[in-house]
Design a protein around this motif. Structure first.
Motif, short mmCIF file in Angstrom:
data_model
loop_
_atom_site.label_atom_id
_atom_site.label_comp_id
_atom_site.label_asym_id
_atom_site.label_seq_id
_atom_site.Cartn_x
_atom_site.Cartn_y
_atom_site.Cartn_z
N LEU A 48 28.05 26.74 5.09
CA LEU A 48 28.06 26.72 6.55
C LEU A 48 28.60 28.03 7.13
O LEU A 48 29.57 28.60 6.63
CB LEU A 48 28.89 25.55 7.08
CG LEU A 48 28.30 24.16 6.86
CD1 LEU A 48 29.33 23.09 7.20
CD2 LEU A 48 27.03 23.97 7.67
N HIS A 49 27.98 28.48 8.19
CA HIS A 49 28.42 29.68 8.90
C HIS A 49 29.57 29.35 9.85
O HIS A 49 30.54 30.10 9.95
CB HIS A 49 27.23 30.27 9.66
CG HIS A 49 27.58 31.44 10.50
ND1 HIS A 49 27.82 32.69 9.97
CD2 HIS A 49 27.75 31.56 11.84
CE1 HIS A 49 28.13 33.53 10.95
NE2 HIS A 49 28.09 32.87 12.09
N TYR A 50 29.45 28.24 10.55
CA TYR A 50 30.46 27.84 11.53
C TYR A 50 31.52 26.96 10.88
O TYR A 50 31.25 26.28 9.90
CB TYR A 50 29.81 27.10 12.70
CG TYR A 50 28.83 27.97 13.46
CD1 TYR A 50 29.28 28.93 14.36
CD2 TYR A 50 27.46 27.83 13.27
CE1 TYR A 50 28.38 29.73 15.06
CE2 TYR A 50 26.56 28.63 13.96
CZ TYR A 50 27.03 29.58 14.84
OH TYR A 50 26.14 30.38 15.52
N SER A 51 32.71 26.97 11.46
CA SER A 51 33.82 26.19 10.88
C SER A 51 34.41 25.18 11.87
O SER A 51 35.46 24.61 11.61
CB SER A 51 34.92 27.14 10.41
OG SER A 51 35.39 27.90 11.49
N PHE A 74 21.96 11.56 15.72
CA PHE A 74 22.45 12.77 15.05
C PHE A 74 23.52 13.41 15.91
O PHE A 74 23.35 13.59 17.11
CB PHE A 74 21.29 13.76 14.85
CG PHE A 74 21.71 15.07 14.25
CD1 PHE A 74 21.99 15.16 12.90
CD2 PHE A 74 21.83 16.20 15.04
CE1 PHE A 74 22.38 16.37 12.34
CE2 PHE A 74 22.22 17.40 14.50
CZ PHE A 74 22.48 17.49 13.14
N ASN A 75 24.65 13.76 15.28
CA ASN A 75 25.74 14.42 15.97
C ASN A 75 25.90 15.81 15.38
O ASN A 75 26.37 15.97 14.25
CB ASN A 75 27.04 13.61 15.81
CG ASN A 75 28.21 14.23 16.54
OD1 ASN A 75 28.14 15.34 17.04
ND2 ASN A 75 29.31 13.50 16.58
N LYS A 76 25.54 16.83 16.14
CA LYS A 76 25.59 18.20 15.64
C LYS A 76 27.01 18.72 15.46
O LYS A 76 27.21 19.80 14.91
CB LYS A 76 24.79 19.14 16.54
CG LYS A 76 25.42 19.44 17.87
CD LYS A 76 24.58 20.43 18.64
CE LYS A 76 25.33 21.04 19.81
NZ LYS A 76 24.57 22.12 20.42
N GLU A 77 28.00 17.97 15.89
CA GLU A 77 29.40 18.37 15.70
C GLU A 77 30.00 17.81 14.40
O GLU A 77 31.12 18.15 14.04
CB GLU A 77 30.23 17.92 16.90
CG GLU A 77 29.81 18.60 18.19
CD GLU A 77 30.55 18.08 19.41
OE1 GLU A 77 31.36 17.15 19.28
OE2 GLU A 77 30.31 18.62 20.50
N ASN A 102 21.20 28.46 6.74
CA ASN A 102 22.03 29.09 7.78
C ASN A 102 21.25 29.29 9.07
O ASN A 102 21.80 29.12 10.16
CB ASN A 102 22.60 30.42 7.31
CG ASN A 102 23.65 30.26 6.25
OD1 ASN A 102 23.53 30.83 5.17
ND2 ASN A 102 24.67 29.46 6.51
N LYS A 103 19.97 29.63 8.96
CA LYS A 103 19.14 29.76 10.16
C LYS A 103 19.02 28.42 10.86
O LYS A 103 19.10 28.33 12.09
CB LYS A 103 17.75 30.30 9.80
CG LYS A 103 17.75 31.75 9.40
CD LYS A 103 16.36 32.21 9.02
CE LYS A 103 16.39 33.63 8.51
NZ LYS A 103 15.06 34.14 8.17
N MET A 104 18.81 27.36 10.07
CA MET A 104 18.74 26.02 10.65
C MET A 104 20.06 25.67 11.31
O MET A 104 20.07 25.14 12.43
CB MET A 104 18.42 24.99 9.57
CG MET A 104 17.05 25.09 8.97
SD MET A 104 16.95 23.90 7.60
CE MET A 104 15.21 23.72 7.47
N HIS A 109 23.43 24.46 15.90
CA HIS A 109 24.75 24.67 16.51
C HIS A 109 24.65 25.31 17.89
O HIS A 109 25.33 24.88 18.83
CB HIS A 109 25.59 25.57 15.59
CG HIS A 109 27.02 25.70 16.00
ND1 HIS A 109 27.43 26.61 16.95
CD2 HIS A 109 28.13 25.04 15.59
CE1 HIS A 109 28.74 26.50 17.10
NE2 HIS A 109 29.19 25.55 16.29
N ASP A 110 23.78 26.31 18.03
CA ASP A 110 23.75 27.11 19.26
C ASP A 110 22.67 26.72 20.26
O ASP A 110 22.83 26.96 21.45
CB ASP A 110 23.56 28.59 18.91
CG ASP A 110 24.71 29.16 18.10
OD1 ASP A 110 25.82 28.57 18.14
OD2 ASP A 110 24.50 30.17 17.40
#
Length: 132
Positions: A48-51, A74-77, A102-104, A109-110
């Motif tokens: 994962l890129h984000y933490s 689905f919860n993206k968090e 990571n692209k997905m 995420h964004d």
């Protein structure tokens, strides 16, 4: 020796290792046999890129982290849900590199619209928006 390790509920990896040594100074023969008996893990928490994810524990057969993407919310968090869905889609679409995951992840995420709330909707949205 046989070693069986469960990486996740949908992955089992079995490894058999046989080592034979000869007394007459023959080289040591090492034979490794690897059998993948379920789906491979292509993307994991460490990729994962984000933490900033939450990490809720789910029961083994919870549809949020098991089975195929469907009308489950689905919860993206939730990190486990994100990793599960990315991994599942990489397998479905035959993507083999973590950077695709990571692209997905970055898209989810964004840029994932708030109106997309189900796994199958995320799947379709990623299919429409994932560009290489």
């Amino acid at each position: 020796m046989q070693l069986i390790t469960n990486f996740t509920t949908f992955t089992t990896f079995t490894t058999s290792i046989t080592i034979k040594a000869h007394h007459n100074q023959s080289p040591v023969i090492i034979s490794i046999f690897i059998e993948i008996t379920a789906l491979m893990i292509l993307f994991s928490r460490r990729n994962l890129h984000y933490s900033d994810y939450k990490w809720t524990a789910y029961v083994q057969n919870d549809p949020r982290v098991n089975g195929k993407p469907d009308d489950t919310l689905f919860n993206k968090e939730e990190g486990n849900e994100v990793v599960y869905l990315i991994n599942k889609l990489m397998i479905f679409w035959d993507y083999r590199f973590a950077n695709t995951g990571n692209k997905m992840e970055k898209l989810i995420h964004d840029k994932l619209p708030e109106t997309i709330t189900k796994q199958e909707e995320v799947q379709q949205w990623l299919k429409d928006n994932l560009k290489f």
